[in-house]
Design an enzyme around this catalytic site. Structure first.
Site, PDB file in Angstrom:
ATOM      1  N   ARG A 111      -9.444  -7.286  -0.289  1.00  0.00           N
ATOM      2  CA  ARG A 111     -10.019  -6.542   0.750  1.00  0.00           C
ATOM      3  C   ARG A 111     -10.586  -7.195   1.760  1.00  0.00           C
ATOM      4  O   ARG A 111     -11.715  -6.649   2.369  1.00  0.00           O
ATOM      5  CB  ARG A 111     -10.868  -5.433   0.286  1.00  0.00           C
ATOM      6  CG  ARG A 111     -10.259  -4.319  -0.561  1.00  0.00           C
ATOM      7  CD  ARG A 111      -9.451  -3.403   0.099  1.00  0.00           C
ATOM      8  NE  ARG A 111      -8.768  -1.962  -0.618  1.00  0.00           N
ATOM      9  CZ  ARG A 111      -9.532  -0.996  -0.490  1.00  0.00           C
ATOM     10  NH1 ARG A 111     -10.510  -0.805   0.208  1.00  0.00           N
ATOM     11  NH2 ARG A 111      -9.168  -0.176  -1.523  1.00  0.00           N
ATOM     12  N   ARG A 125     -13.749  -3.329   6.503  1.00  0.00           N
ATOM     13  CA  ARG A 125     -14.980  -2.712   7.331  1.00  0.00           C
ATOM     14  C   ARG A 125     -16.072  -3.492   7.416  1.00  0.00           C
ATOM     15  O   ARG A 125     -16.823  -3.245   8.301  1.00  0.00           O
ATOM     16  CB  ARG A 125     -15.110  -1.140   6.727  1.00  0.00           C
ATOM     17  CG  ARG A 125     -14.201  -0.320   7.220  1.00  0.00           C
ATOM     18  CD  ARG A 125     -14.328   0.855   6.137  1.00  0.00           C
ATOM     19  NE  ARG A 125     -13.879   0.430   4.699  1.00  0.00           N
ATOM     20  CZ  ARG A 125     -14.039   1.310   3.719  1.00  0.00           C
ATOM     21  NH1 ARG A 125     -14.233   2.377   4.027  1.00  0.00           N
ATOM     22  NH2 ARG A 125     -13.624   0.780   2.544  1.00  0.00           N
ATOM     23  N   ARG A 131      -9.459  -1.318  14.353  1.00  0.00           N
ATOM     24  CA  ARG A 131      -9.046   0.007  13.849  1.00  0.00           C
ATOM     25  C   ARG A 131      -9.785   1.164  14.792  1.00  0.00           C
ATOM     26  O   ARG A 131      -8.817   2.143  15.063  1.00  0.00           O
ATOM     27  CB  ARG A 131     -10.064   0.203  12.588  1.00  0.00           C
ATOM     28  CG  ARG A 131      -9.678   1.622  11.759  1.00  0.00           C
ATOM     29  CD  ARG A 131     -10.527   1.989  10.700  1.00  0.00           C
ATOM     30  NE  ARG A 131     -11.808   2.315  11.155  1.00  0.00           N
ATOM     31  CZ  ARG A 131     -12.537   2.735  10.327  1.00  0.00           C
ATOM     32  NH1 ARG A 131     -12.609   2.673   9.143  1.00  0.00           N
ATOM     33  NH2 ARG A 131     -14.202   3.212  10.769  1.00  0.00           N
ATOM     34  N   ASP A 182      -1.629  -0.776   2.691  1.00  0.00           N
ATOM     35  CA  ASP A 182      -2.369  -0.043   1.703  1.00  0.00           C
ATOM     36  C   ASP A 182      -1.279   0.279   0.442  1.00  0.00           C
ATOM     37  O   ASP A 182      -0.100   0.263   0.771  1.00  0.00           O
ATOM     38  CB  ASP A 182      -3.119   1.395   2.249  1.00  0.00           C
ATOM     39  CG  ASP A 182      -3.833   1.905   0.958  1.00  0.00           C
ATOM     40  OD1 ASP A 182      -5.259   1.322   1.192  1.00  0.00           O
ATOM     41  OD2 ASP A 182      -3.672   2.806   0.306  1.00  0.00           O
ATOM     42  N   TYR A 227      -2.812   8.431  -8.026  1.00  0.00           N
ATOM     43  CA  TYR A 227      -3.167   9.118  -6.854  1.00  0.00           C
ATOM     44  C   TYR A 227      -2.103  10.019  -6.407  1.00  0.00           C
ATOM     45  O   TYR A 227      -2.310  11.190  -5.978  1.00  0.00           O
ATOM     46  CB  TYR A 227      -3.039   7.832  -5.489  1.00  0.00           C
ATOM     47  CG  TYR A 227      -4.482   7.068  -5.612  1.00  0.00           C
ATOM     48  CD1 TYR A 227      -5.522   7.391  -5.084  1.00  0.00           C
ATOM     49  CD2 TYR A 227      -4.222   5.667  -6.269  1.00  0.00           C
ATOM     50  CE1 TYR A 227      -6.640   6.935  -5.327  1.00  0.00           C
ATOM     51  CE2 TYR A 227      -5.367   4.916  -6.420  1.00  0.00           C
ATOM     52  CZ  TYR A 227      -6.657   5.596  -5.719  1.00  0.00           C
ATOM     53  OH  TYR A 227      -7.753   4.625  -5.823  1.00  0.00           O
TER      54      TYR A 227
HETATM   55  O1  CP3 Z   1      -7.131  -6.874   0.776  1.00  0.00           O
HETATM   56  C1  CP3 Z   1      -6.757  -6.595   1.967  1.00  0.00           C
HETATM   57  O2  CP3 Z   1      -7.712  -6.819   2.823  1.00  0.00           O
HETATM   58  C2  CP3 Z   1      -5.539  -6.168   2.233  1.00  0.00           C
HETATM   59  C3  CP3 Z   1      -5.492  -4.805   2.510  1.00  0.00           C
HETATM   60  C4  CP3 Z   1      -5.654  -3.524   1.410  1.00  0.00           C
HETATM   61  C5  CP3 Z   1      -6.136  -2.118   1.646  1.00  0.00           C
HETATM   62  N1  CP3 Z   1      -6.235  -1.759   0.837  1.00  0.00           N
HETATM   63  C6  CP3 Z   1      -6.513  -1.859   3.117  1.00  0.00           C
HETATM   64  C7  CP3 Z   1      -7.576  -0.743   2.956  1.00  0.00           C
HETATM   65  C8  CP3 Z   1      -5.193  -3.629   0.006  1.00  0.00           C
HETATM   66  C9  CP3 Z   1      -4.637  -4.895  -0.618  1.00  0.00           C
HETATM   67  C10 CP3 Z   1      -5.479  -2.290  -0.332  1.00  0.00           C
HETATM   68  C11 CP3 Z   1      -5.203  -1.959  -1.669  1.00  0.00           C
HETATM   69  C12 CP3 Z   1      -5.512  -0.795  -2.260  1.00  0.00           C
HETATM   70  N2  CP3 Z   1      -5.752   0.693  -1.534  1.00  0.00           N
HETATM   71  C13 CP3 Z   1      -5.921  -0.263  -3.703  1.00  0.00           C
HETATM   72  C14 CP3 Z   1      -5.976  -1.396  -4.728  1.00  0.00           C
HETATM   73  C15 CP3 Z   1      -7.126  -2.482  -4.706  1.00  0.00           C
HETATM   74  C16 CP3 Z   1      -8.205  -1.812  -5.083  1.00  0.00           C
HETATM   75  O3  CP3 Z   1      -9.145  -1.955  -4.224  1.00  0.00           O
HETATM   76  O4  CP3 Z   1      -8.506  -1.406  -6.149  1.00  0.00           O
HETATM   77  C17 CP3 Z   1      -6.096   1.108  -3.646  1.00  0.00           C
HETATM   78  C18 CP3 Z   1      -6.755   1.546  -4.996  1.00  0.00           C
HETATM   79  C19 CP3 Z   1      -5.962   1.553  -2.519  1.00  0.00           C
HETATM   80  C20 CP3 Z   1      -6.071   3.019  -2.082  1.00  0.00           C
HETATM   81  C21 CP3 Z   1      -7.323   3.232  -1.039  1.00  0.00           C
HETATM   82  N3  CP3 Z   1      -7.216   2.907   0.181  1.00  0.00           N
HETATM   83  C22 CP3 Z   1      -8.567   3.818  -1.266  1.00  0.00           C
HETATM   84  C23 CP3 Z   1      -8.960   4.306  -2.623  1.00  0.00           C
HETATM   85  C24 CP3 Z   1      -9.187   3.668  -0.153  1.00  0.00           C
HETATM   86  C25 CP3 Z   1     -10.407   4.404   0.358  1.00  0.00           C
HETATM   87  C26 CP3 Z   1     -11.612   3.850  -0.394  1.00  0.00           C
HETATM   88  C27 CP3 Z   1     -12.032   2.719   0.716  1.00  0.00           C
HETATM   89  O5  CP3 Z   1     -12.289   1.615   0.614  1.00  0.00           O
HETATM   90  O6  CP3 Z   1     -12.247   3.263   1.930  1.00  0.00           O
HETATM   91  C28 CP3 Z   1      -8.130   3.103   1.015  1.00  0.00           C
HETATM   92  C29 CP3 Z   1      -8.615   2.596   2.398  1.00  0.00           C
HETATM   93  C30 CP3 Z   1      -8.629   1.432   2.521  1.00  0.00           C
HETATM   94  N4  CP3 Z   1      -7.328   0.410   2.567  1.00  0.00           N
HETATM   95  C31 CP3 Z   1      -9.290   0.685   3.687  1.00  0.00           C
HETATM   96  C32 CP3 Z   1      -8.778  -0.551   3.919  1.00  0.00           C
HETATM   97  C33 CP3 Z   1      -9.142  -1.879   4.738  1.00  0.00           C
HETATM   98  C34 CP3 Z   1     -10.357   1.198   4.095  1.00  0.00           C
HETATM   99  C35 CP3 Z   1      -9.863   2.246   5.395  1.00  0.00           C
HETATM  100  C36 CP3 Z   1     -10.778   2.158   6.481  1.00  0.00           C
HETATM  101  O7  CP3 Z   1     -10.651   1.240   7.319  1.00  0.00           O
HETATM  102  O8  CP3 Z   1     -11.589   3.028   6.828  1.00  0.00           O
END
Ligand code: CP3
Length: 348
Positions: free
Chosen positions: A25, A29, A38, A75, A152
């Site tokens: 990640r 943010r 964003r 994502d 999910y």
């Molecule tokens: O690692 C990176 O920088 C690459 C981008 C990436 C994102 N999501 C961007 C993201 C990666 C590799 C993921 C994987 C992901 N997404 C997983 C597996 C990894 C983990 O963290 O367990 C899962 C379970 C998801 C599903 C997901 N996406 C959730 C549950 C959420 C909401 C929770 C949160 O952190 O806000 C997201 C949103 C998400 N994916 C964001 C980002 C940068 C936040 C969105 C925003 O900008 O508000």
């Protein structure tokens, strides 16, 4: 040695002058630059679906923190969306599917997406990122593990006790396997297309594998991860080997089973003792991890000390990719992330 070589060599347990580091990640943010992009995109999914902006945020941690690998900005849930499930990200609430999978009929309605059509924006982003990176760092592509994607798809979003997906697994295991098979097929095509487009390494995120008992993990998650590891071409169009990283959060008790999938690297969460893991499976796989993401709340000198302690726990020898044990949290100061990266990159 180029940075591309540093990360890829460590994945194959070849000697490197220092350990490579990146953060799960890392494009997110906690970076003001990410928030600015964003905002320009309007929302998270539009950011994912606009290759120029996805490329921009993918490169931010390379430029700002100097990490040794880039991870595609996207994502895991774009795959179920491409299979026909309407997806929304509500700010502060996480992902939501409008019509979760609850029956066999729902499973049969899922589409088999063509990654170059329904997920074309991901492939275009990869092609653009490779061009813009221009060899400065290798690019990691990724997917969710079928079990994690299915949680999910069935729960409809995040969950506390995972009762709905477990109900399907225990009350109708045939339907569960049917869903996992459909998702696995889509993921194999998706990752194959990522490699064809230019991904140089692949990570499989099994964020929710650890909610299962060992027997159920071996039935509902691991075989599908193994099918992906074995089904994706592990070489780029230019003939370079593509390492596969498997990260099972909460999978610390099953390290030998996970190594048995044939992956090159195992991602570890912070509950795993790195010294023990190294002794147990270090002759078969490289290890990635595993500082507790919350350790980055500590003052910078403590972050550096804990990062060095983690490196010492792995010990000597090649095959350690420094990372966090899960994704970086949104309220971590950038200076703290930088302290982690710098301590990871110290030689010795
Ligand atoms: O690692 C990176 O920088 C690459 C981008 C990436 C994102 N999501 C961007 C993201 C990666 C590799 C993921 C994987 C992901 N997404 C997983 C597996 C990894 C983990 O963290 O367990 C899962 C379970 C998801 C599903 C997901 N996406 C959730 C549950 C959420 C909401 C929770 C949160 O952190 O806000 C997201 C949103 C998400 N994916 C964001 C980002 C940068 C936040 C969105 C925003 O900008 O508000």
């Amino acid at each position: 040695m180029s940075v591309a070589h540093l990360f890829l060599k460590a994945c194959f347990r070849q000697p490197t002058p220092r350990r490579p580091v990146w953060m799960m990640r890392q494009a997110g943010r906690y970076l003001p630059e990410y928030l600015a992009t964003r905002k320009r995109a309007g929302d998270f999914l539009t950011l994912c679906k606009t290759p120029e902006m996805a490329c921009e945020v993918t490169l931010q941690p390379i430029d700002i923190l100097g990490v040794d690998a880039a991870i595609l900005f996207s994502d895991i849930l774009v795959v179920p969306e491409a299979m026909g499930m309407e997806l929304a990200f509500e700010t502060g609430e996480g992902p939501k599917f409008a019509a979760p999978i609850r029956s066999r009929a729902d499973i049969d309605k899922l589409a088999d997406p063509d990654p170059e059509v329904e997920l074309r924006y991901v492939m275009d982003a990869i092609r653009l990122i490779r061009k813009e990176l221009n060899g400065r760092a290798p690019l990691i592509g990724f997917t969710g593990a079928p079990w994690t994607l299915a949680t999910y798809m069935v729960e409809g979003g995040g969950s506390k006790n995972f009762a709905l997906i477990k109900k399907m697994a225990y009350a109708d295991p045939q339907a569960m396997h049917r869903l996992l098979e459909r998702v696995t097929d889509a993921v194999v095509r998706y990752l194959s297309a990522q490699v064809a487009a230019g991904a140089q390494a692949l990570q499989i995120f099994d964020t929710w594998g650890g909610i299962l008992s060992k027997a159920d993990f071996l039935e509902f998650s691991l075989p599908y991860i193994a099918r992906i590891v074995q089904g994706v071409p592990r070489v780029t169009p230019q003939g370079e080997r593509v390492p596969v990283i498997v990260f099972v959060k909460g999978g610390g008790q099953w390290l030998e089973a996970i190594a048995g999938t044939g992956c090159d690297v195992m991602g570890l969460d912070w509950t795993v003792d790195l010294a023990e893991a190294h002794a147990l499976v270090g002759d078969r796989v490289a290890l990635q991890g595993n500082l507790d993401p919350c350790a980055l709340y500590a003052p910078v000198d403590v972050i550096a000390r804990r990062t060095r302690a983690m490196k010492a726990a792995f010990g000597s020898g090649p095959g350690h990719i420094v990372n966090l044990g899960h994704g970086i949290l949104p309220d971590i100061p950038v200076a703290h992330a930088r302290a982690f990266v710098q301590a990871a990159q110290e030689q010795g």
